[in-house]
Design an enzyme around this catalytic site. Structure first.
Site, short mmCIF file in Angstrom:
data_model
loop_
_atom_site.label_atom_id
_atom_site.label_comp_id
_atom_site.label_asym_id
_atom_site.label_seq_id
_atom_site.Cartn_x
_atom_site.Cartn_y
_atom_site.Cartn_z
N GLY A 33 0.83 -1.21 0.00
CA GLY A 33 0.00 0.00 0.00
C GLY A 33 0.85 1.25 0.00
N ASN A 34 0.22 2.39 0.21
CA ASN A 34 0.97 3.64 0.26
C ASN A 34 0.33 4.57 1.29
OD1 ASN A 34 -1.04 5.46 -1.15
ND2 ASN A 34 -0.74 3.91 -2.75
N ARG A 35 0.96 5.70 1.51
CA ARG A 35 0.56 6.58 2.61
C ARG A 35 -0.52 7.60 2.25
NH1 ARG A 35 4.16 5.72 6.68
NH2 ARG A 35 6.25 5.06 6.08
#
Ligand code: CTP
Ligand code: CA
Length: 237
Positions: A33-35
């Site tokens: 995932g990412n932020r």
């Protein structure tokens, strides 16, 4: 800004806005995932609805945000699911705004059972490129699969480096993607390479470039909608 003080300049307009990050599963319990928080996309959706638009928000993983009032929210996890939803709702939309942080890659294989630690060193994770949703919309518009009047807006977070500054990379991205507007955020250490204090730019396909001084995500959203509004095809009457 008070909703009753906003222009009602998007009445009758259909907007599709993507927000948040995608999650690419590795096994039943893990993902890449990412932020991305989704806050910018949510601010856009909320403001567009307040300005009278009929908004569909395609939401990936977001940080506990409350759904904006009077907006249709479609939840997705992966980039492929986001693509399906964006393509489905883009048909008949006046504009599509891709503020989501779409994963560039996904694990090539999805384990059906939890990957075990085992005794030795771990295997590396093989990755496969995801489709570029934004570029796909532009291509569909060129080929007639999407109405010619659909306005397409992209986002980019860029840092400068020793090969070029934020604007140089952003101009190249706008040209590569072929969208009508690119909202550029200058992020990270590369900001030190910049010559002024602006946090970003709004680049348009006609070559116009507007500096975006730092402001709230709501203010940024207003500026994006202000730039988008004149690009919309004349309303049916
Ligand atoms: N985007 C997309 N589909 C992808 C990747 C990105 O639609 N698979 C969209 C994003 O939502 C954003 C724009 O493309 O509006 C730019 O994303 P960005 O990650 O900056 O561009 P990339 O082409 O992936 O380039 P980079 O190598 O810098 O990540
Ligand atoms: Ca990317």
């Amino acid at each position: 800004e008070r909703a009753d003080a906003l222009p009602r300049d998007l009445v009758g307009r259909k907007l599709v806005i993507s927000a948040g990050g995608t999650r690419e599963p590795l096994d039943p319990v893990r993902f890449l995932g990412n932020r991305s928080s989704g806050k910018q996309g949510y601010a856009l959706a909320r403001l567009a609805a307040q300005r009278g638009a009929d908004v569909t928000l395609i939401a990936g993983a977001v940080a506990g945000l409350t759904d904006p009032a009077a907006v249709d929210v479609v939840r997705v996890q992966t980039a492929a699911q986001m693509q399906d939803a964006v393509v489905k709702y883009a048909a008949g939309a006046d504009a599509v705004i891709m503020s989501a942080a779409v994963a560039d890659f996904r694990p090539t294989t999805l384990a059906t059972t939890k990957i075990k630690k085992g005794a030795g060193e771990p295997d590396s994770i093989a990755l496969t490129k995801n489709d570029d949703i934004l570029a796909g919309l532009v291509e569909a518009r060129t080929e007639g699969g999407l109405s010619a009047g659909t306005v397409i807006v992209g986002f980019a977070a860029e840092t400068g480096d020793e090969h070029g500054d934020v604007l140089t990379y952003a101009r190249a991205k706008l040209a590569r993607k072929g969208c009508d507007l690119l909202v550029v955020n200058a992020v990270g250490d590369g900001k030190a390479f910049e010559v002024d204090n602006n946090d970003g730019w709004l680049l348009a396909a006609d070559g116009s470039e507007t500096a975006l001084a730092h402001g709230s995500k709501s203010l940024m959203a207003s500026r994006v909608l202000d730039a988008l509004r004149p690009l919309l095809a004349p309303a049916d009457r």
